[in-house]
Write a protein that holds these residues in place. Structure first.
Motif, PDB file in Angstrom:
ATOM      1  N   VAL B  44      37.992  12.992  13.770  1.00 31.82           N
ATOM      2  CA  VAL B  44      36.607  12.529  13.631  1.00 31.82           C
ATOM      3  C   VAL B  44      36.025  12.221  15.012  1.00 31.82           C
ATOM      4  O   VAL B  44      36.643  11.511  15.813  1.00 31.82           O
ATOM      5  N   GLY B  45      34.869  12.791  15.290  1.00 33.47           N
ATOM      6  CA  GLY B  45      34.217  12.609  16.584  1.00 33.47           C
ATOM      7  C   GLY B  45      34.457  13.778  17.533  1.00 33.47           C
ATOM      8  O   GLY B  45      33.725  13.961  18.498  1.00 33.47           O
ATOM      9  N   SER B  46      35.491  14.581  17.249  1.00 36.00           N
ATOM     10  CA  SER B  46      35.786  15.737  18.107  1.00 36.00           C
ATOM     11  C   SER B  46      34.782  16.858  17.869  1.00 36.00           C
ATOM     12  O   SER B  46      34.200  16.940  16.795  1.00 36.00           O
ATOM     13  N   PRO B  47      34.627  17.738  18.856  1.00 32.40           N
ATOM     14  CA  PRO B  47      33.746  18.890  18.635  1.00 32.40           C
ATOM     15  C   PRO B  47      34.340  19.895  17.647  1.00 32.40           C
ATOM     16  O   PRO B  47      35.555  20.004  17.535  1.00 32.40           O
ATOM     17  N   VAL B  48      33.441  20.560  16.902  1.00 32.83           N
ATOM     18  CA  VAL B  48      33.804  21.731  16.088  1.00 32.83           C
ATOM     19  C   VAL B  48      32.998  22.861  16.692  1.00 32.83           C
ATOM     20  O   VAL B  48      31.770  22.776  16.757  1.00 32.83           O
ATOM     21  N   GLN B  49      33.677  23.890  17.135  1.00 33.80           N
ATOM     22  CA  GLN B  49      32.938  25.009  17.712  1.00 33.80           C
ATOM     23  C   GLN B  49      33.432  26.304  17.112  1.00 33.80           C
ATOM     24  O   GLN B  49      34.575  26.383  16.673  1.00 33.80           O
ATOM     25  N   THR B  50      32.571  27.278  17.091  1.00 30.35           N
ATOM     26  CA  THR B  50      33.063  28.606  16.737  1.00 30.35           C
ATOM     27  C   THR B  50      32.922  29.482  17.971  1.00 30.35           C
ATOM     28  O   THR B  50      31.980  29.353  18.756  1.00 30.35           O
ATOM     29  N   ILE B  51      33.904  30.347  18.091  1.00 29.63           N
ATOM     30  CA  ILE B  51      33.935  31.266  19.225  1.00 29.63           C
ATOM     31  C   ILE B  51      33.659  32.659  18.669  1.00 29.63           C
ATOM     32  O   ILE B  51      34.344  33.119  17.754  1.00 29.63           O
ATOM     33  N   SER B  52      32.669  33.295  19.199  1.00 27.60           N
ATOM     34  CA  SER B  52      32.293  34.623  18.710  1.00 27.60           C
ATOM     35  C   SER B  52      33.349  35.639  19.123  1.00 27.60           C
ATOM     36  O   SER B  52      34.152  35.371  20.028  1.00 27.60           O
ATOM     37  N   PRO B  53      33.364  36.808  18.468  1.00 24.47           N
ATOM     38  CA  PRO B  53      34.342  37.831  18.871  1.00 24.47           C
ATOM     39  C   PRO B  53      34.243  38.180  20.362  1.00 24.47           C
ATOM     40  O   PRO B  53      35.203  38.623  20.974  1.00 24.47           O
ATOM     41  N   GLU B  54      33.057  37.944  20.959  1.00 27.45           N
ATOM     42  CA  GLU B  54      32.894  38.242  22.394  1.00 27.45           C
ATOM     43  C   GLU B  54      33.405  37.093  23.268  1.00 27.45           C
ATOM     44  O   GLU B  54      33.381  37.175  24.500  1.00 27.45           O
ATOM     45  N   GLY B  55      33.816  35.994  22.637  1.00 28.34           N
ATOM     46  CA  GLY B  55      34.412  34.900  23.404  1.00 28.34           C
ATOM     47  C   GLY B  55      33.470  33.763  23.768  1.00 28.34           C
ATOM     48  O   GLY B  55      33.848  32.861  24.512  1.00 28.34           O
ATOM     49  N   ALA B  56      32.240  33.781  23.254  1.00 29.22           N
ATOM     50  CA  ALA B  56      31.292  32.725  23.594  1.00 29.22           C
ATOM     51  C   ALA B  56      31.258  31.660  22.492  1.00 29.22           C
ATOM     52  O   ALA B  56      31.502  31.961  21.328  1.00 29.22           O
ATOM     53  N   VAL B  57      30.961  30.404  22.888  1.00 24.76           N
ATOM     54  CA  VAL B  57      30.745  29.345  21.888  1.00 24.76           C
ATOM     55  C   VAL B  57      29.398  29.624  21.248  1.00 24.76           C
ATOM     56  O   VAL B  57      28.382  29.670  21.938  1.00 24.76           O
ATOM     57  N   ASP B  58      29.374  29.877  19.945  1.00 20.42           N
ATOM     58  CA  ASP B  58      28.049  30.139  19.369  1.00 20.42           C
ATOM     59  C   ASP B  58      27.596  29.092  18.351  1.00 20.42           C
ATOM     60  O   ASP B  58      26.407  28.984  18.091  1.00 20.42           O
ATOM     61  N   TRP B  59      28.512  28.342  17.789  1.00 19.15           N
ATOM     62  CA  TRP B  59      28.111  27.197  16.974  1.00 19.15           C
ATOM     63  C   TRP B  59      28.755  25.972  17.587  1.00 19.15           C
ATOM     64  O   TRP B  59      29.882  26.034  18.029  1.00 19.15           O
ATOM     65  N   ASP B  60      28.039  24.866  17.523  1.00 15.41           N
ATOM     66  CA  ASP B  60      28.562  23.655  18.128  1.00 15.41           C
ATOM     67  C   ASP B  60      28.244  22.478  17.223  1.00 15.41           C
ATOM     68  O   ASP B  60      27.117  22.339  16.751  1.00 15.41           O
ATOM     69  N   GLY B  61      29.233  21.635  16.961  1.00 17.79           N
ATOM     70  CA  GLY B  61      28.994  20.458  16.133  1.00 17.79           C
ATOM     71  C   GLY B  61      30.094  19.443  16.330  1.00 17.79           C
ATOM     72  O   GLY B  61      30.840  19.504  17.309  1.00 17.79           O
ATOM     73  N   LYS B  62      30.170  18.499  15.400  1.00 17.45           N
ATOM     74  CA  LYS B  62      31.115  17.392  15.523  1.00 17.45           C
ATOM     75  C   LYS B  62      31.780  17.118  14.192  1.00 17.45           C
ATOM     76  O   LYS B  62      31.143  17.241  13.143  1.00 17.45           O
TER      77      LYS B  62
END
Lengths: 108, 141
Positions: B44-62
């Motif tokens: 809880v409190g940590s980031p949740v991120q998704t990494i696109s197939p190209e390697g970039a962070v494209d979604w960002d949350g907590k």
């Protein structure tokens, strides 16, 4: 279990008043029983009875906000009906046909 | 008290533990979200991120709540597309031999409502297919 769930969905959708209630929630999600009764030519008892049937068929889900019971359209069972008979490659063409129908039938 | 923009529900013949795993382990999410990998430690409190197939962070949350196998909540924002984050809740309840998943989505920006409303029913159906048959559903759209 699966068959009975499907029966409930189709039975719930077979009534025009219940389809109207779903239309209302589609236009505006998260309404109370009171909100739903406005602009409906049905008694509060009738609306409440239809909502119970829609809830049992899982076409409507509810969320309590304090003492307010909010009703939401749950399109998941309808999506499953769609996924059962509509193949992946047909979706775009069917969207096109639906758009065409909407456009041609629009009252100008 | 805020009001969810959407509430979706689905019954799946599985256990709360398997449902939890599908919602939090990389494999299902990667398959569903078009090859995006989730990066988070689920604290809880940590980031949740998704990494696109190209390697970039494209979604960002907590991570907001992490209570296995019952309740998961996190925020997310699609970077470069959404101006602020919205909040997701997944509630898992055993119902006889099945499990009921309730998905609530709060505070969605108006331009994103349509896309999001199309994505979740498909997400629920494919989750059901995966957990009940072991196969992800081929989805159109």
């Amino acid at each position: 279990m699966k068959g009975r769930d499907d029966d409930r969905v189709f039975a719930a959708l077979a009534d025009p008043s219940r389809r109207l209630l779903l239309d209302r929630l589609f236009a505006e999600n998260g309404l109370t029983l009171g909100n739903l009764c406005e602009r409906m030519k049905m008694s509060r008892q009738a609306v409440s009875k239809h909502l119970a049937i829609l809830e049992r068929a899982r076409l409507v889900t509810t969320h309590w906000r304090g003492r307010e019971k909010l009703h939401y359209l749950n399109p998941v069972p309808i999506h499953q009906v769609q996924a059962r008979w509509i193949a992946k490659f047909e979706t775009d063409r069917l969207d096109l046909l639906s758009d065409l129908k909407t456009r041609l039938e629009r009252k100008s | 008290m805020d009001k969810p923009t959407f509430v979706y529900q689905i019954h799946i013949a599985t256990t709360p533990e398997r449902m939890w795993e599908a919602l939090t382990s990389g494999d299902f999410l990667e398959k569903y979200w078009y090859g995006r990998r989730f990066r988070t430690d689920w604290i809880v409190g940590s980031p949740v991120q998704t990494i696109s197939p190209e390697g970039a962070v494209d979604w960002d949350g907590k991570v907001l709540r992490f209570e296995p196998p019952r309740f998961l909540s996190y925020s997310f924002q699609i970077l470069g597309f959404q101006k602020r984050s919205s909040r997701l809740e997944f509630e898992i309840e055993p119902q006889g031999k099945a499990v009921r998943l309730t998905l609530r989505h709060f505070d969605i920006e108006e331009p994103c409502v349509k896309g999001i409303s199309e994505a979740w029913p498909a997400f629920c159906s494919t989750l059901k297919s995966l957990l009940e048959t072991g196969k992800a559903m081929e989805l159109g759209g």
